[in-house]
Write an enzyme that holds these catalytic residues in place. Structure first.
Site, mmCIF file in Angstrom:
data_model
loop_
_atom_site.group_PDB
_atom_site.id
_atom_site.type_symbol
_atom_site.label_atom_id
_atom_site.label_comp_id
_atom_site.label_asym_id
_atom_site.label_seq_id
_atom_site.Cartn_x
_atom_site.Cartn_y
_atom_site.Cartn_z
ATOM 1 N N SER A 231 50.397 -11.800 -15.503
ATOM 2 C CA SER A 231 50.944 -10.549 -14.812
ATOM 3 C C SER A 231 50.680 -9.448 -16.147
ATOM 4 C CB SER A 231 52.189 -10.662 -14.236
ATOM 5 O OG SER A 231 52.300 -9.390 -13.444
ATOM 6 N N GLU A 354 48.261 -13.044 -3.981
ATOM 7 C CA GLU A 354 49.062 -12.532 -4.994
ATOM 8 C C GLU A 354 50.107 -11.507 -4.529
ATOM 9 O OE1 GLU A 354 48.971 -12.227 -8.544
ATOM 10 O OE2 GLU A 354 47.412 -13.802 -8.628
#
Length: 572
Positions: A231, A354
């Site tokens: 991330s 996601e």
């Protein structure tokens, strides 16, 4: 903008012995270790002083090692400063404090912190390697949108062993400055004559220099260092690929969820505007030396009050690294196109679903009672001109998007439909970045598609997490469960569980791939199977992380994520 819409927008923006090898030549402290055992803590003499850790499951663990002085007082918004050498043996059996943060996104991070004394790292290492040679190194940058998170939930034990099929590896995890304290631009500070703006990036580089000075003492090889992150951690890895001041500090790059984050960086102008607005809101409006003093005298609580809330970040936190002209000299697309970046093997990819992370956050904060996105909200969120994180530079939803994702294709489930929109554009951007890199450096791309792993959000009425952002971390770092409030639960029953036998096998595959990559720059170790090297054409293949593992062609990937549409919309 409604509360639900604001929360989704923010969540999408989030889209880190005696000199010699431990075990080869160990000495032990005579005091009591963290489990109450006398004389069982391995000691390493670092360049800054001796530290005593503990041993668990055959892995020597050293926690809370300072790699820079605490950035407090006059050192706030300064480059990280060298640690003062200490005498005696420092206890290294507890994590150091996490960096200041307020926006913990429910179960993802936390607890909140107002402690600026947070520049610590942790080392996980087995004893002498099976071959007797120095081991590769993985330095891991945690995620959290550069506004939250900490190294504390990243247990590097399994990764350091290599699992049954991999390579013993020294694993280093670290904290770095977050939010306004980690990314800040203001004339009064910028004019002081030091490197400025991207302080979190400078922290990461200080940790990498610590690794270069010290990692041999833990059995590691400073010539084989993989910098990885998930991330925001992936975003930061990409930033360090671009940074001239990172040159020579690492030579493999892992961008997990995802390479596409590093397609565009904020500009110096936007960073300056954000920093100036923060100073004004804080009551430090004048751009002179007194302003810098005023800013450094602000309490951490006051800074966090202006930075955001538990649910969302505010307008005064840029958070992400930006193009300052020196630490980060240019936009990523310019660097990828011109070849002006630190060239090395790259491994990267993302999960299939996601954006289900962000709709989960939205539903988590919607109650009680918790409710998913409605059809009316979906219509508003997908209207032409609505906010869009992955879209053109103006961040506006393009015309035709809603028609491409009609609710009827998703059984009327607005959350699932919105997750696909949020995911597909990002997945196409991942492909763009990886295929830009492929002709220049060895490049290995993956798609994590496994659907039913345990996850740390509770079971909620309309939530179907599937292959959600962050769900793959637990396959590399034992029992990753978000923050201290997270509990991994079965997605169907809502009851706590750990990885099952099939999932452990997938974990073994990923641990082997990550450690082989750190070792040789190739996740297979050698050769092109089972993980093929990516090329720039559509006949190239992606490695699919699922049960069982497999591959798909880039053309299949493009069709699954509607990349013909998104490539026409994305501006790099």
């Amino acid at each position: 903008m409604g509360a639900s819409r604001r929360l989704i927008r923010h969540a999408l923006l989030v889209f880190g012995m005696v000199s010699g090898a431990v075990g080869a030549s160990s000495s032990f402290a005579s005091d009591v270790d963290r489990r109450g055992h006398v004389g069982t803590g391995p000691v390493v003499v670092t360049a800054d002083g001796a530290i005593r850790g503990y041993t668990d499951k055959g892995v020597n663990v050293f926690l809370g090692i300072p790699y820079a002085e605490a950035p407090v007082g006059d050192l706030r918004w300064q480059p990280p400063q060298a640690v003062k050498v200490w005498r005696g043996t420092r206890d290294a059996t507890k994590y150091g404090g996490s960096c200041p943060q307020v926006t913990t996104l429910g179960l993802f991070a936390g607890p909140t912190s107002v402690n600026e004394d947070c520049l610590y790292l942790n080392v996980f290492t087995t004893g002498k390697s099976r071959s007797g040679q120095k081991k590769p190194v993985i330095v891991w940058i945690h995620g959290g949108g550069n506004i939250d998170g900490a190294s504390n939930d990243y247990d590097g034990t399994k990764l350091s062993t290599g699992g049954p099929d991999g390579v013993e590896t020294v694993v280093v995890t670290l904290n770095y400055r977050l939010g306004v304290l980690g990314t800040f631009s203001h004339p009064a500070v910028n004019s002081e004559g030091h490197a400025w703006g991207n302080y979190g990036t400078l922290d990461q580089q200080a940790a990498l220099r610590w690794v270069q000075r010290n990692i041999e003492r833990f059995g590691g090889d400073p010539g084989r260092v993989a910098l990885g992150g998930q991330s925001a951690g992936a975003y930061n890895v990409g930033a360090n690929l671009l940074s001239p001041s990172s040159k020579g500090l690492f030579n493999r790059a892992i961008m997990q969820s995802s390479p596409g984050f590093v397609a565009w960086l904020p500009t110096a102008e936007s960073a300056l505007a954000t920093g100036t607005s923060f100073a004004t809101a804080a009551g430090c409006p004048e751009a002179d030396a007194s302003t810098a003093r005023c800013l450094r005298r602000l309490s951490v609580a006051r800074i966090l009050q202006l930075q955001g809330t538990l649910k969302v970040g505010g307008p005064h936190a840029l958070a992400m690294p930006f193009v300052d002209g020196t630490i980060l000299p240019m936009q990523p697309e310019q660097a990828w196109t011109s070849g002006r970046f630190n060239k090395m093997p790259v491994l990267g990819g993302a999960t299939k679903d996601e954006a289900a992370f962000f709709t989960g956050i939205n539903e988590y904060f919607s109650g009680p009672p918790q409710t998913p996105i409605t059809a009316a909200q979906y219509s508003s969120l997908t209207a032409s001109g609505a906010f869009c994180i992955w879209c053109n530079a103006d961040r506006k939803i393009p015309a035709g998007l809603a028609e491409l994702y009609p609710l009827s294709d998703f059984g009327g489930d607005a959350s699932v439909a919105y997750e696909r929109i949020g995911t597909d554009g990002a997945k196409c951007r991942d492909l763009h970045v990886m295929q830009k890199l492929a002709p220049q450096v060895p490049t290995y791309a993956y798609d994590f598609t496994y659907q039913t792993a345990p996850f740390y959000f509770p079971k909620m009425p309309g939530y179907k997490p599937t292959a959600v952002h962050t769900i793959d971390i637990q396959f590399l770092f034992d029992n990753f469960h978000g923050g201290h409030l997270g509990v991994n639960v079965d997605q169907m029953t809502g009851m706590p569980r750990e990885l099952n036998a099939a999932e452990e096998k997938l974990s073994d595959h990923l641990v082997a791939a990550w450690t082989h990559f750190a070792d040789t720059g190739n996740p297979n170790g050698t050769g092109d199977a089972p993980w093929p090297k990516l090329t720039a054409d559509d006949s190239a293949r992606y490695f699919v992380q699922a049960v069982p593992i497999s591959t798909i062609s880039v053309s299949q990937y493009r069709a699954a994520y509607k990349c013909d549409f998104f490539d026409a919309q994305l501006k790099y």
